[in-house]
Design a protein around this motif. Structure first.
Motif, PDB file in Angstrom:
ATOM      1  N   GLU A  54       0.934  -1.257  -0.106  1.00  0.00           N
ATOM      2  CA  GLU A  54      -0.023  -0.131  -0.017  1.00  0.00           C
ATOM      3  C   GLU A  54       0.821   1.280   0.001  1.00  0.00           C
ATOM      4  O   GLU A  54       0.609   2.395  -0.676  1.00  0.00           O
ATOM      5  CB  GLU A  54      -0.942  -0.019   1.210  1.00  0.00           C
ATOM      6  CG  GLU A  54      -2.010   1.255   1.415  1.00  0.00           C
ATOM      7  CD  GLU A  54      -2.804   1.085   2.552  1.00  0.00           C
ATOM      8  OE1 GLU A  54      -3.556   2.030   2.744  1.00  0.00           O
ATOM      9  OE2 GLU A  54      -2.651   0.146   3.335  1.00  0.00           O
ATOM     10  N   ARG A  55       1.931   1.348   0.626  1.00  0.00           N
ATOM     11  CA  ARG A  55       2.918   2.363   0.831  1.00  0.00           C
ATOM     12  C   ARG A  55       3.564   2.483  -0.573  1.00  0.00           C
ATOM     13  O   ARG A  55       3.681   3.781  -1.095  1.00  0.00           O
ATOM     14  CB  ARG A  55       4.015   2.096   1.896  1.00  0.00           C
ATOM     15  CG  ARG A  55       5.349   2.995   1.700  1.00  0.00           C
ATOM     16  CD  ARG A  55       4.813   4.294   2.245  1.00  0.00           C
ATOM     17  NE  ARG A  55       6.181   5.034   2.305  1.00  0.00           N
ATOM     18  CZ  ARG A  55       6.899   5.733   1.186  1.00  0.00           C
ATOM     19  NH1 ARG A  55       5.976   5.716   0.120  1.00  0.00           N
ATOM     20  NH2 ARG A  55       7.716   6.210   1.316  1.00  0.00           N
ATOM     21  N   SER A  77       2.222   1.651  -3.546  1.00  0.00           N
ATOM     22  CA  SER A  77       1.041   1.734  -4.633  1.00  0.00           C
ATOM     23  C   SER A  77       1.360   0.417  -5.761  1.00  0.00           C
ATOM     24  O   SER A  77       1.212   0.595  -6.740  1.00  0.00           O
ATOM     25  CB  SER A  77       1.078   2.935  -5.297  1.00  0.00           C
ATOM     26  OG  SER A  77       1.247   3.878  -4.706  1.00  0.00           O
ATOM     27  N   THR A  90       0.031  -2.944  -7.363  1.00  0.00           N
ATOM     28  CA  THR A  90      -1.300  -3.381  -7.736  1.00  0.00           C
ATOM     29  C   THR A  90      -1.308  -4.811  -7.000  1.00  0.00           C
ATOM     30  O   THR A  90      -0.744  -5.481  -6.424  1.00  0.00           O
ATOM     31  CB  THR A  90      -1.205  -3.774  -9.501  1.00  0.00           C
ATOM     32  OG1 THR A  90      -0.245  -4.754  -9.597  1.00  0.00           O
ATOM     33  CG2 THR A  90      -1.016  -2.378 -10.000  1.00  0.00           C
ATOM     34  N   LYS A  96       9.319   0.614  -8.515  1.00  0.00           N
ATOM     35  CA  LYS A  96       8.468   1.582  -7.469  1.00  0.00           C
ATOM     36  C   LYS A  96       9.118   1.561  -6.015  1.00  0.00           C
ATOM     37  O   LYS A  96       9.151   2.389  -5.264  1.00  0.00           O
ATOM     38  CB  LYS A  96       6.963   0.946  -7.180  1.00  0.00           C
ATOM     39  CG  LYS A  96       6.308   0.928  -8.467  1.00  0.00           C
ATOM     40  CD  LYS A  96       4.755   0.204  -8.105  1.00  0.00           C
ATOM     41  CE  LYS A  96       3.867   0.435  -9.447  1.00  0.00           C
ATOM     42  NZ  LYS A  96       2.604  -0.189  -9.017  1.00  0.00           N
TER      43      LYS A  96
END
Length: 490
Positions: free
Chosen positions: A429-430, A432, A434, A474
């Motif tokens: 979640e931190r 982002s 998928t 990411k």
């Protein structure tokens, strides 16, 4: 002052003892002997075999060289995708069988002047020799860096000295030595090479591991292999430029730089920096080509001495670099040695073709020779100044990361598994990720490899590769080990 001198003597004594330990052992001696036979075999091929090829069919030499290229290419691709297929006994028997079949066809082709038998035999002969040379090369990863440098330079220098002995002997002895040399290489290297093969085949393929550990592997398009190809062109040119009756001009004087490299490694206590070897090789190569343009050197061996010296110094660099990379990542050793040899063999093929062309110009249009040489010098210089301007062999070696040999992970207890899943969810979640990237991330964090992820998530390898690339981008990561380390400290 006295204490300083005593410390220096003590350090020197330890260094000498360490050197003796590095080279006075069965592994190094066997590897050294195999390298001598491998390098000597190349000369015997050009001295006694290929000139006879020219009497039946000139292009048979090029086809034989293509056989070496195909052998290395086959090993490189197969080892990258299916290392488990390289069972030592099966691989060795296949290599020896192909070699013997090739030698038999070559003998038949030369005896009956049959070009078909000669072409097929030459291809199989060099294909088998290429497979066998892998045994000698793969042993280098088990040696210390200094021992590797001494072994490569020393074996090349000794091979040069042995040439003078064979020249003084009947041609039949040289031909016989060429035939039995590969078998002697197998006898020397098999016990040690087999253990390395077994270790490689017991782990996932480099193509699979490269998806999660990209810094531990070099892509086959890397500039390192391009440099191997370009420099080996000079070696092929030095073999064939100015040949006489199909026999290349090679002089024993070219061994002197190799002897200096070996002596330097002994005296300095370490191998010469790879980038220094590259610069020295470049100077010899350029000097050799430019000497072709000097009328006073026409008809002398000076250009060939310089070209051969430069190519052989670069050979030391090639094997040293591949051994260093293989030592840092043993799971990449087999494909990287094979691909490096493929690049050098392909360069040799181009170089010998260039030498044939130049020889033709010498006979038909002598005035065109300077122009051809100038073009070669310009192309070689442009490659060095542009393509290799920011490239470093040392940095390439140091940039290879060791691959952690991940054992099959035991199934964690339910509570521990839930904790890992919750932490993965927070991190996903931190950053982002998928939903599918999170699934892949969770399995990577548990130490799973690509085949396991394929089976667990029922998705293709290319899809996994894409997800891993996005995850690393990411999170600003570069390997699975970095991902695992982040999980432990997040």
């Amino acid at each position: 002052m006295v204490e300083s001198e005593e410390q220096s003597r003590e350090i020197g004594g330890k260094s000498r003892q360490q050197l003796i330990g590095e080279i006075a052992n069965a592994r190094w001696l066997r590897c050294f002997g195999a390298l001598v036979l491998m390098f000597l075999g190349t000369w015997l091929l050009n001295q006694y075999i290929f000139p006879r090829f020219a009497l039946v069919l000139g292009m048979a030499r090029e086809v034989a060289t293509i056989g070496s290229c195909c052998a290395y290419l086959t090993v490189a691709i197969a080892a990258s995708l299916r290392p488990d297929a390289f069972k030592p006994s099966r691989f060795t028997v296949a290599a020896i069988g192909i070699l013997i079949a090739g030698l038999a066809l070559v003998a038949l082709g030369l005896a009956t002047a049959n070009p078909v038998a000669l072409v097929c035999g030459g291809f199989l002969m060099n294909f088998g020799r290429g497979l066998i040379s892998v045994h000698a090369c793969i042993m280098l990863i088990a040696l210390d860096a200094r021992a590797v440098a001494i072994g490569i330079a020393g074996s090349l220098a000794l091979a040069y000295l042995l040439r003078s002995m064979f020249i003084a002997l009947p041609d039949s002895i040289g031909t016989a030595m060429f035939a039995i040399g590969p078998l002697a290489i197998v006898a020397l290297t098999y016990p040690y090479a087999a253990s390395i093969f077994d270790r490689i085949r017991a782990n996932p393929s480099s193509a699979t591991l490269a998806l999660t550990e990209p810094r531990a592997f070099l892509p086959y398009s890397h500039i390192l292999f391009v440099s191997f190809f370009v420099f080996r062109i000079a070696y092929g040119f030095s073999l064939m430029f100015g040949e006489s009756d199909g026999m290349p001009q090679i002089t024993i004087l070219a061994f002197l730089p190799l002897a200096l490299v070996a002596v330097q490694a002994v005296v300095a206590g370490k191998a010469a920096p790879a980038d220094i070897l590259y610069q020295v090789a470049s100077l010899f190569i350029l000097a050799g080509f430019l000497c072709v343009l000097v009328p006073q050197f026409s008809g002398t061996s000076i250009p060939n001495v310089l070209l051969a010296a430069g190519a052989d110094c670069f050979s030391v660099l090639v094997y040293y670099t591949l051994a260093a990379i293989g030592r840092r990542n043993p799971l990449h050793a087999l494909p990287i040695f094979a691909w490096g040899q493929f690049a050098t063999s392909a360069g040799t093929l181009v170089g010998t073709s260039l030498g044939h062309l130049t020889n033709g110009l010498l006979v038909a249009e002598p005035l065109l020779v300077p122009g051809a040489v100038v073009l070669v010098v310009l192309a070689f210089s442009a490659f060095n100044l542009l393509a290799l301007r920011t490239f470093s062999f040392e940095a390439t070696i140091e940039g290879i990361e060791a691959v952690p040999l991940l054992e099959p992970a035991a199934e964690p207890e339910d509570e521990r598994a839930d904790a890992i899943d919750r932490q993965c969810a927070r991190i996903a979640e931190r950053f982002s990720l998928t939903e599918r990237e999170t699934d892949v991330f969770r399995l990577l964090a548990k130490g799973r490899n690509v085949p396991f992820i394929e089976e667990e998530l029922i998705i293709s390898r290319n899809t996994i590769k894409t997800h891993i690339k996005h995850i690393y981008q990411k999170m600003d990561l570069h390997s699975q080990q970095e991902l695992i380390d982040m999980m432990e400290t997040y």
